[in-house]
Design a protein around this motif. Structure first.
Motif: not given
Length: 573
Positions: A393-395, A399-400, A564-565, A570-571
């Protein structure tokens, strides 16, 4: 698959599919009405081609019916290739002839008059009969084949699988003579070795352990009490492949029967004697090891002289030629099949052995939200699966990730009954991470109160706690030495069952977080070293590579792993 198709593992009716195949062979059947029947399949002569003989092979493939079926998606047959190839291997081995459904292979093995690259002679010059231009039908052949196949099919499953591995290695080894005699020799040895490793009952003694290693261990034990010293010796033996050459030799000798030196020897050229056989087997294993480990070619005396003498003198030692080694291997395997106990029925999960299947882990979304089966023992598996979803999801924000609130209800019920933080932590991490990423309206009702009660569990350095800190955008308050120790231990134990696998992104995040901590304490060289490691943990990551290039020289910029990654992410909290 051949043994499964006999039906010995079934309790009900079976689907039946007839498999017909043309086998090309050098075996010449004089009576055209001769049909060779076995419990695995049958052979009937057919018109050959290109100077080769041919059989029509018939094999009935059986798959047990599901009770109450048929059902949509029920397996009623396989592709058939495994059946066809295994039956060819068994026929080739039992009759000592060429038998294959590959016309080109049969022609190359039997009809070639010139050796291939890397060999001195054509295959029929190395071992008798198997590659002869024509092998004449003998009256007892059908009975011998039926007896061998009957014994083979009647073995218990473990013994059958061992025998089939050995048979395949033998036949493949024979075929390899045409292109790589070194590999062929090694495969003949391995055909015996595969049985010796599983069925010899050999128990190593301390004297079997390598003398030089044994002396070093004895010196290290020094004045240790004898009971403790024996425990160390036992542990060493349990973790080492001790005296492999000896167990190979003893297994082979134990399975060489009287007929090897009598009836069978009458047809052999200068047959190996029993006194020479032990030495020759030791030599064969040494040749195999030299090739496997060092690609050392087998002695030229074994491949450069035509004829079927079973031994040659190599460095003053009696050494098995191809003809001798092939006869020993066939005899040992046939003896094993004949003498091993037979069973008429057996409990065996045969469906797992059907060809054409791949066993893969079920996609995370199919189970990670299911509370059935969730407990203290499985919590880390759930955490591992859910972390993978969150990283995905972070990438990619489209995405779920799974709604695991039913599982979190189990967390709230189970955690109060667990006394140790290590037992609670995977559950708490799962609980905390989910509630950190969803909207407030989807958070667990008792989220803040519950997590506050156990927040101290995250204080001690651990990989579970670290993963939770990283994903929720928090920096653990751990000293640099503690972080370095955690980092080192993780990459040593990352594939252990009890270690949470972070995956590439979080491993790189961990590395960059440690790099930033080193940068903050002025350890710039170590920080740059860790940046390089992070790039190699995530090969191909453009953001990491750009950061590495920008910070090769001069001042080292602040290292924010998420920027960087995962730029632009944002969380929620």
């Amino acid at each position: 698959m051949l043994q499964i198709s006999t039906g010995k593992f079934f309790k009900g009716e079976a689907h039946e599919t007839l498999r017909r195949v043309i086998y090309y062979t050098n075996y010449q059947v004089l009576r055209k009405d001769e049909r060779m029947e076995t419990p695995a399949g049958s052979l009937q002569p057919a018109i050959g081609t290109h100077g080769l003989g041919a059989f029509i092979g018939e094999i009935i493939e059986r798959i047990e019916k599901l009770p109450g079926g048929p059902y949509s998606g029920e397996v009623i047959a396989t592709g058939g290739d495994t059946l066809v190839n295994d039956f060819a291997a068994v026929v080739s081995f039992a009759l000592n002839v060429t038998c294959t459904n590959d016309l080109d292979l049969a022609r190359r093995l039997v009809a070639n008059e010139r050796p291939s690259l890397g060999t001195d002679l054509v295959p029929q010059k190395y071992i008798p009969r198997m590659f002869d231009r024509a092998v004449r039908w003998m009256l007892d052949d059908a009975e011998d084949l039926n007896r061998f196949v009957s014994d083979l099919m009647a073995l218990d499953r473990k013994s059958y699988e061992g025998a089939m591995r050995a048979i395949r290695r033998y036949v493949i080894g024979a075929h390899r003579i045409s292109d790589d005699v070194n590999l062929a020799y090694a495969l003949f040895v391995m055909s015996i070795e595969s049985l010796a490793q599983k069925f010899d009952g050999f128990e190593p003694a301390w004297d079997d352990y390598d003398l030089n290693k044994r002396r070093r261990i004895e010196d290290a034990l020094g004045e240790v009490h004898e009971t403790a010293a024996n425990n160390v010796r036992t542990a060493v033996l349990a973790n080492e492949h001790v005296a492999i050459a000896r167990r190979f030799r003893e297994f082979a000798l134990a399975n060489v029967g009287p007929s090897f030196f009598r009836e069978e020897a009458q047809k052999a050229s200068h047959p190996v004697s029993r006194p020479d056989l032990s030495i020759a087997l030791r030599q064969a294993y040494s040749i195999r090891s030299s090739y496997v480990h060092h690609l050392k070619e087998i002695p030229r005396l074994l491949v450069g002289i035509p004829g079927f003498h079973e031994t040659m003198e190599v460095d003053g030692q009696s050494t098995l030629t191809f003809a001798g080694l092939a006869r020993v291997a066939r005899h040992v395997i046939k003896t094993f099949v004949a003498q091993t106990a037979k069973v008429t029925t057996e409990e065996f999960e045969w469906r797992r052995d059907l060809p054409g299947q791949l066993t893969m882990q079920m996609a995370t979304q199919n189970w990670v939200g299911n509370p059935h089966g969730f407990n203290n023992a499985t919590a880390q598996k759930y955490l591992d699966g859910f972390i993978g979803q969150i990283v995905g999801y972070l990438l990619d924000s489209s995405a779920k990730f799974t709604d695991i609130r039913p599982v979190l209800e189990q967390v709230e019920a189970l955690v109060p009954g667990l006394a140790k933080p290590a037992q609670r932590l995977p559950m708490l991490a799962l609980y905390f991470i989910f509630n950190s990423f969803v909207h407030e309206s989807l958070q667990s009702a008792n989220y803040l109160t519950f997590i506050d009660r156990y927040k101290s569990d995250f204080d001690s350095p651990s990989i579970v706690s670290l993963a939770t800190h990283l994903l929720t955008r928090q920096n653990p308050d751990w000293s640099l030495p503690l972080m370095e120790n955690l980092y080192e231990s993780y990459f040593i134990e990352r594939h252990h069952d009890n270690t949470l696998a972070l995956g590439r992104i979080l491993e790189a995040a961990f590395t960059l977080r440690l790099a930033e901590q080193n940068r903050g304490e002025g350890k710039i060289n170590r920080a740059r070293e860790l940046i390089t490691i992070a790039v190699e943990i995530c090969p191909g990551h453009v953001g990491l590579q750009n950061f590495e290039k920008l910070n090769q020289d001069g001042d080292l910029n602040s290292i924010d792993w998420q920027a960087i990654l995962l730029p632009g992410v944002a969380v929620q909290s």
